[in-house]
Write an enzyme that holds these catalytic residues in place. Structure first.
Site, PDB file in Angstrom:
ATOM      1  N   ALA A  12       0.842  -1.211   0.000  1.00  0.00           N
ATOM      2  CA  ALA A  12       0.000   0.000   0.000  1.00  0.00           C
ATOM      3  C   ALA A  12       0.868   1.248   0.000  1.00  0.00           C
ATOM      4  O   ALA A  12       0.673   2.155   0.801  1.00  0.00           O
ATOM      5  CB  ALA A  12      -0.927  -0.014   1.217  1.00  0.00           C
ATOM      6  N   GLY A  16       1.223   1.371  -5.238  1.00  0.00           N
ATOM      7  CA  GLY A  16       0.129   0.402  -5.114  1.00  0.00           C
ATOM      8  C   GLY A  16      -1.197   1.052  -4.772  1.00  0.00           C
ATOM      9  O   GLY A  16      -2.209   0.837  -5.473  1.00  0.00           O
ATOM     10  N   THR A  93      17.367  -0.761  -3.708  1.00  0.00           N
ATOM     11  CA  THR A  93      18.693  -1.182  -4.137  1.00  0.00           C
ATOM     12  C   THR A  93      19.301  -2.037  -3.034  1.00  0.00           C
ATOM     13  O   THR A  93      19.206  -1.727  -1.846  1.00  0.00           O
ATOM     14  CB  THR A  93      19.561   0.063  -4.410  1.00  0.00           C
ATOM     15  OG1 THR A  93      18.900   0.865  -5.386  1.00  0.00           O
ATOM     16  CG2 THR A  93      20.941  -0.328  -4.940  1.00  0.00           C
ATOM     17  N   GLU A 160       3.813   0.438 -13.723  1.00  0.00           N
ATOM     18  CA  GLU A 160       3.069   1.689 -13.533  1.00  0.00           C
ATOM     19  C   GLU A 160       3.963   2.873 -13.897  1.00  0.00           C
ATOM     20  O   GLU A 160       5.068   2.992 -13.379  1.00  0.00           O
ATOM     21  CB  GLU A 160       2.619   1.778 -12.071  1.00  0.00           C
ATOM     22  CG  GLU A 160       1.783   2.984 -11.756  1.00  0.00           C
ATOM     23  CD  GLU A 160       0.661   3.184 -12.777  1.00  0.00           C
ATOM     24  OE1 GLU A 160      -0.214   2.321 -12.858  1.00  0.00           O
ATOM     25  OE2 GLU A 160       0.683   4.193 -13.518  1.00  0.00           O
ATOM     26  N   ALA A 222      12.163   3.410 -19.703  1.00  0.00           N
ATOM     27  CA  ALA A 222      11.437   4.693 -19.672  1.00  0.00           C
ATOM     28  C   ALA A 222      12.031   5.586 -18.583  1.00  0.00           C
ATOM     29  O   ALA A 222      12.315   6.768 -18.811  1.00  0.00           O
ATOM     30  CB  ALA A 222       9.949   4.452 -19.428  1.00  0.00           C
ATOM     31  N   CYS A 275      12.619   6.345  -7.660  1.00  0.00           N
ATOM     32  CA  CYS A 275      12.740   5.472  -8.837  1.00  0.00           C
ATOM     33  C   CYS A 275      13.990   5.680  -9.682  1.00  0.00           C
ATOM     34  O   CYS A 275      14.680   4.703 -10.000  1.00  0.00           O
ATOM     35  CB  CYS A 275      11.519   5.646  -9.722  1.00  0.00           C
ATOM     36  SG  CYS A 275      10.042   5.012  -8.950  1.00  0.00           S
TER      37      CYS A 275
HETATM   38  C1  UDX Z   1       7.789   0.653  -4.701  1.00  0.00           C
HETATM   39  C2  UDX Z   1       9.081   0.653  -5.493  1.00  0.00           C
HETATM   40  O1  UDX Z   1       9.882   1.721  -5.048  1.00  0.00           O
HETATM   41  C3  UDX Z   1       8.811   0.804  -6.950  1.00  0.00           C
HETATM   42  O2  UDX Z   1       9.958   0.602  -7.715  1.00  0.00           O
HETATM   43  C4  UDX Z   1       7.876  -0.187  -7.365  1.00  0.00           C
HETATM   44  O3  UDX Z   1       7.514   0.066  -8.692  1.00  0.00           O
HETATM   45  C5  UDX Z   1       6.657  -0.255  -6.476  1.00  0.00           C
HETATM   46  O4  UDX Z   1       6.999  -0.348  -5.116  1.00  0.00           O
HETATM   47  P1  UDX Z   1       6.410   2.611  -3.686  1.00  0.00           P
HETATM   48  O5  UDX Z   1       4.974   2.250  -3.746  1.00  0.00           O
HETATM   49  O6  UDX Z   1       6.768   4.052  -3.822  1.00  0.00           O
HETATM   50  O7  UDX Z   1       7.199   1.907  -4.856  1.00  0.00           O
HETATM   51  O8  UDX Z   1       7.086   1.965  -2.406  1.00  0.00           O
HETATM   52  P2  UDX Z   1       6.628   2.028  -0.917  1.00  0.00           P
HETATM   53  O9  UDX Z   1       5.876   3.292  -0.671  1.00  0.00           O
HETATM   54  O10 UDX Z   1       7.811   1.688  -0.078  1.00  0.00           O
HETATM   55  O11 UDX Z   1       5.535   0.856  -0.799  1.00  0.00           O
HETATM   56  C6  UDX Z   1       5.799  -0.496  -0.744  1.00  0.00           C
HETATM   57  C7  UDX Z   1       4.870  -1.110   0.301  1.00  0.00           C
HETATM   58  O12 UDX Z   1       5.004  -2.530   0.284  1.00  0.00           O
HETATM   59  C8  UDX Z   1       5.190  -0.663   1.738  1.00  0.00           C
HETATM   60  O13 UDX Z   1       4.044  -0.065   2.317  1.00  0.00           O
HETATM   61  C9  UDX Z   1       5.571  -1.957   2.451  1.00  0.00           C
HETATM   62  O14 UDX Z   1       5.168  -2.003   3.809  1.00  0.00           O
HETATM   63  C10 UDX Z   1       4.847  -3.004   1.617  1.00  0.00           C
HETATM   64  N1  UDX Z   1       5.407  -4.345   1.743  1.00  0.00           N
HETATM   65  C11 UDX Z   1       6.737  -4.554   1.609  1.00  0.00           C
HETATM   66  C12 UDX Z   1       4.549  -5.415   2.017  1.00  0.00           C
HETATM   67  O15 UDX Z   1       3.340  -5.240   2.172  1.00  0.00           O
HETATM   68  N2  UDX Z   1       5.091  -6.681   2.115  1.00  0.00           N
HETATM   69  C13 UDX Z   1       6.423  -6.910   2.007  1.00  0.00           C
HETATM   70  O16 UDX Z   1       6.869  -8.048   2.136  1.00  0.00           O
HETATM   71  C14 UDX Z   1       7.272  -5.799   1.745  1.00  0.00           C
HETATM   72  C1  UDX Z   2       9.199   8.997 -12.331  1.00  0.00           C
HETATM   73  C2  UDX Z   2       8.631   8.828 -13.745  1.00  0.00           C
HETATM   74  O1  UDX Z   2       8.339  10.120 -14.295  1.00  0.00           O
HETATM   75  C3  UDX Z   2       7.384   7.966 -13.723  1.00  0.00           C
HETATM   76  O2  UDX Z   2       6.940   7.739 -15.050  1.00  0.00           O
HETATM   77  C4  UDX Z   2       7.704   6.651 -13.052  1.00  0.00           C
HETATM   78  O3  UDX Z   2       6.542   5.851 -12.963  1.00  0.00           O
HETATM   79  C5  UDX Z   2       8.291   6.869 -11.677  1.00  0.00           C
HETATM   80  O4  UDX Z   2       9.433   7.716 -11.761  1.00  0.00           O
HETATM   81  P1  UDX Z   2       8.648  10.543 -10.248  1.00  0.00           P
HETATM   82  O5  UDX Z   2       9.979  10.120  -9.753  1.00  0.00           O
HETATM   83  O6  UDX Z   2       7.470  10.438  -9.338  1.00  0.00           O
HETATM   84  O7  UDX Z   2       8.250   9.721 -11.568  1.00  0.00           O
HETATM   85  O8  UDX Z   2       8.725  12.085 -10.706  1.00  0.00           O
HETATM   86  P2  UDX Z   2       9.301  12.849 -12.002  1.00  0.00           P
HETATM   87  O9  UDX Z   2       8.322  13.881 -12.366  1.00  0.00           O
HETATM   88  O10 UDX Z   2       9.719  11.929 -13.050  1.00  0.00           O
HETATM   89  O11 UDX Z   2      10.589  13.604 -11.418  1.00  0.00           O
HETATM   90  C6  UDX Z   2      11.752  12.912 -11.017  1.00  0.00           C
HETATM   91  C7  UDX Z   2      12.825  13.903 -10.614  1.00  0.00           C
HETATM   92  O12 UDX Z   2      13.357  14.597 -11.749  1.00  0.00           O
HETATM   93  C8  UDX Z   2      12.343  14.997  -9.666  1.00  0.00           C
HETATM   94  O13 UDX Z   2      13.326  15.227  -8.673  1.00  0.00           O
HETATM   95  C9  UDX Z   2      12.187  16.207 -10.557  1.00  0.00           C
HETATM   96  O14 UDX Z   2      12.305  17.425  -9.864  1.00  0.00           O
HETATM   97  C10 UDX Z   2      13.344  15.999 -11.527  1.00  0.00           C
HETATM   98  N1  UDX Z   2      13.154  16.694 -12.813  1.00  0.00           N
HETATM   99  C11 UDX Z   2      12.141  16.339 -13.657  1.00  0.00           C
HETATM  100  C12 UDX Z   2      14.035  17.720 -13.191  1.00  0.00           C
HETATM  101  O15 UDX Z   2      14.962  18.063 -12.444  1.00  0.00           O
HETATM  102  N2  UDX Z   2      13.862  18.335 -14.396  1.00  0.00           N
HETATM  103  C13 UDX Z   2      12.856  18.006 -15.253  1.00  0.00           C
HETATM  104  O16 UDX Z   2      12.761  18.610 -16.334  1.00  0.00           O
HETATM  105  C14 UDX Z   2      11.964  16.971 -14.871  1.00  0.00           C
END
Ligand code: UDX
Ligand code: UDX
Length: 458
Positions: A12, A16, A93, A160, A222, A275
């Site tokens: 969550a 997610g 990582t 996603e 991407a 990411c």
């Molecule tokens: C994460 C990754 O960073 C991303 O690369 C991937 O695409 C999706 O999962 P994000 O949703 O931002 O993205 O991560 P996070 O907010 O840390 O959520 C992951 C959740 O999974 C946490 O709430 C964690 O408690 C849960 N989790 C983790 C479980 O429910 N079971 C587990 O065994 C491990």
């Molecule tokens: C990114 C991807 O955009 C998304 O498609 C993927 O699913 C998850 O990773 P996110 O990390 O949430 O999304 O934000 P994004 O808008 O991509 O920005 C990433 C970082 O790049 C931020 O720190 C932003 O400030 C920086 N950024 C972005 C710049 O410094 N310059 C730009 O022109 C665009």
């Protein structure tokens, strides 16, 4: 009420939960349940204080929660009850053993696969939504293949692409939805079921299908391409500063070429977020693994430029402020990794604050949504750090403002009022090029943009 389909999401987090909120919103006849091992997080999703700040999210959660959207910690039973399972657990990582610092840590992923296996009493579709190394689906299939009693699993990849801060809009109007599957009869049937879900609100030409490895790899690529654009423009910002060119003018001229495009060309303090760095390092590791060191080095340089941009920024602060920050009060405006989120994961503000503290500066951190996470990030760091939400109070009696996040709020501050309350000479280091730099210079500030000549009287 009898629901047409029952969908589960394990994890969550930032990815997610909002993804499932959108499915619940668009498919009122489907029951959508989101589970997580973290009880606190689930409690927060069930409360009025959601664990994630995202514009527009509160409204949709209010509309759907308790209707066809549910949050729970009962992972085992929910696996039994649902036939379509999204997996969205985190894949950080790796910090230990082989591939430490680069490869993805798949322990939560594998644990979740085993948990699905142990609790399944019927056949299921398992969907990878987390960003994963190529061929993770194969490992998942192998674990799930040991199921007994005629139970079978189809593994799909449905990465996603939404970005934080614009998650709701991205989920509602995606550029594309990608679904990868095995090209077997059951793989194609599973794929069709997932296509049906998205087809409720996404037009058919935007729902694209592929083989499963292409889908896994496309997400990494991407993100790598997007990060590469940020590093490319940031590398040129360094050249602009030396050669009196203006990075905004260069970006505009270059971006108007329709083959290049204008998006993701904003120079700044460097990319953050959970990411980009993780996914590029993962790609680099995969290239090494498959014996492609030249390709690995190419992508690794994207991360190196990002680090260089932050080092350059702090060196510029130090040099401009007479080579000493000791005892000076510096206001860090913005701690989130980008605007419209409270997320601070891999935020450049973390490194910059550490570098300021290492110079014995006194740091005041301000942010409209991320102060809670900032305090957690900096909790183990020694030094003088305080947290003040109001930007006017935060900047009072400071020697410099360091703008770290592109919050719209910072464009509209009363910089004349701020200038009056600061120690002179007063400095602004605009790490996002978002303020009216000329106007601030006229007010009296010494202004140091990214990729443009400084506006300074010193
Ligand atoms: C994460 C990754 O960073 C991303 O690369 C991937 O695409 C999706 O999962 P994000 O949703 O931002 O993205 O991560 P996070 O907010 O840390 O959520 C992951 C959740 O999974 C946490 O709430 C964690 O408690 C849960 N989790 C983790 C479980 O429910 N079971 C587990 O065994 C491990
Ligand atoms: C990114 C991807 O955009 C998304 O498609 C993927 O699913 C998850 O990773 P996110 O990390 O949430 O999304 O934000 P994004 O808008 O991509 O920005 C990433 C970082 O790049 C931020 O720190 C932003 O400030 C920086 N950024 C972005 C710049 O410094 N310059 C730009 O022109 C665009």
């Amino acid at each position: 009420m009898k629901f047409k389909k029952k969908i589960l999401c394990i994890g969550a987090g930032y990815v997610g939960a909002p993804s499932m909120v959108m499915i619940a919103c668009k498919c009122p006849d489907y029951k959508v349940t989101v589970v997580d091992i973290n009880h606190q997080r689930i409690d927060a999703w069930n409360s009025d204080q959601l664990p994630v700040y995202e514009p527009g999210l509160d409204e949709i959660v209010k509309k759907t929660r308790g209707r066809n959207l549910f949050f729970s910690t009962d992972i085992d039973n929910q696996i039994k009850e649902n036939d379509i399972i999204f997996v969205c657990v985190n894949t950080p990582t790796k910090t230990f053993g082989a591939g430490a610092g680069m490869a993805a840590d798949l322990q939560y992923w594998e644990k979740t696969a085993r948990q699905i296996l142990e609790n399944s009493q019927s056949s299921k579709i398992v969907i990878e939504k987390s960003t994963l190394p190529i061929k993770t689906a194969l490992a998942m299939e192998r674990i799930l293949a040991s199921a007994k009693g005629g139970i079978s699993f189809d593994v799909l990849s449905n990465p996603e692409f939404m970005a934080e801060g614009t998650a709701i809009d991205d989920l509602e109007n995606p550029d594309r939805v990608l679904i990868g599957s095995r090209e077997t009869q059951s793989g194609l049937a599973a794929r069709a079921q997932l296509v049906d879900i998205y087809a409720r609100w996404v037009s058919p030409e935007k729902i694209i299908t592929s083989n499963i490895w292409s889908a896994e790899l496309s997400k990494l690529v991407a993100n790598a391409f997007l990060a590469q654009r940020v590093s490319s423009i940031n590398s040129i910002s360094a050249l602009c500063e030396k050669a009196d060119a203006d990075i905004s003018e260069v970006a505009r001229a270059v971006g108007m070429d329709s083959r290049i495009g204008s998006k993701f060309l904003k120079a700044g303090i460097g990319f953050g977020g959970s990411c980009f760095k993780k996914d590029i390092l993962n790609l680099v590791y995969l290239c090494h693994f498959y014996g492609l060191p030249e390709v690995a080095a190419y992508w690794e340089s994207v991360v190196k430029i990002n680090e260089y941009q932050q080092e350059r920024f702090i060196a510029n602060i130090l040099k401009s402020m007479f080579n000493t920050l000791a005892g000076k009060k510096i206001c860090v405006l913005g701690f989130a990794f980008k605007a419209d989120t409270g997320d601070t994961r891999e935020s450049p503000a973390i490194n910059i604050t550490r570098m300021l503290v290492a110079e014995h500066a006194e740091v005041v951190i301000s942010d409209p949504k991320a102060l809670g996470n900032a305090a957690i990030d900096m909790a183990q760091d020694e030094g003088q750090i305080s947290y003040v939400e109001d930007p006017y109070r935060a900047s009072a009696h400071c020697h410099a403002l360091v703008i770290m996040t592109d919050w719209d709020l910072y464009r509209r501050l009363d910089y004349r009022k701020i200038y009056k309350s600061m120690i002179k000479p007063a400095f602004i280091f605009d790490g996002r090029n978002i303020i009216d730099q000329q106007k601030c210079f006229e007010i009296g500030f010494n202004v140091f943009p990214i990729g443009k000549p400084a506006l300074s009287r010193l």
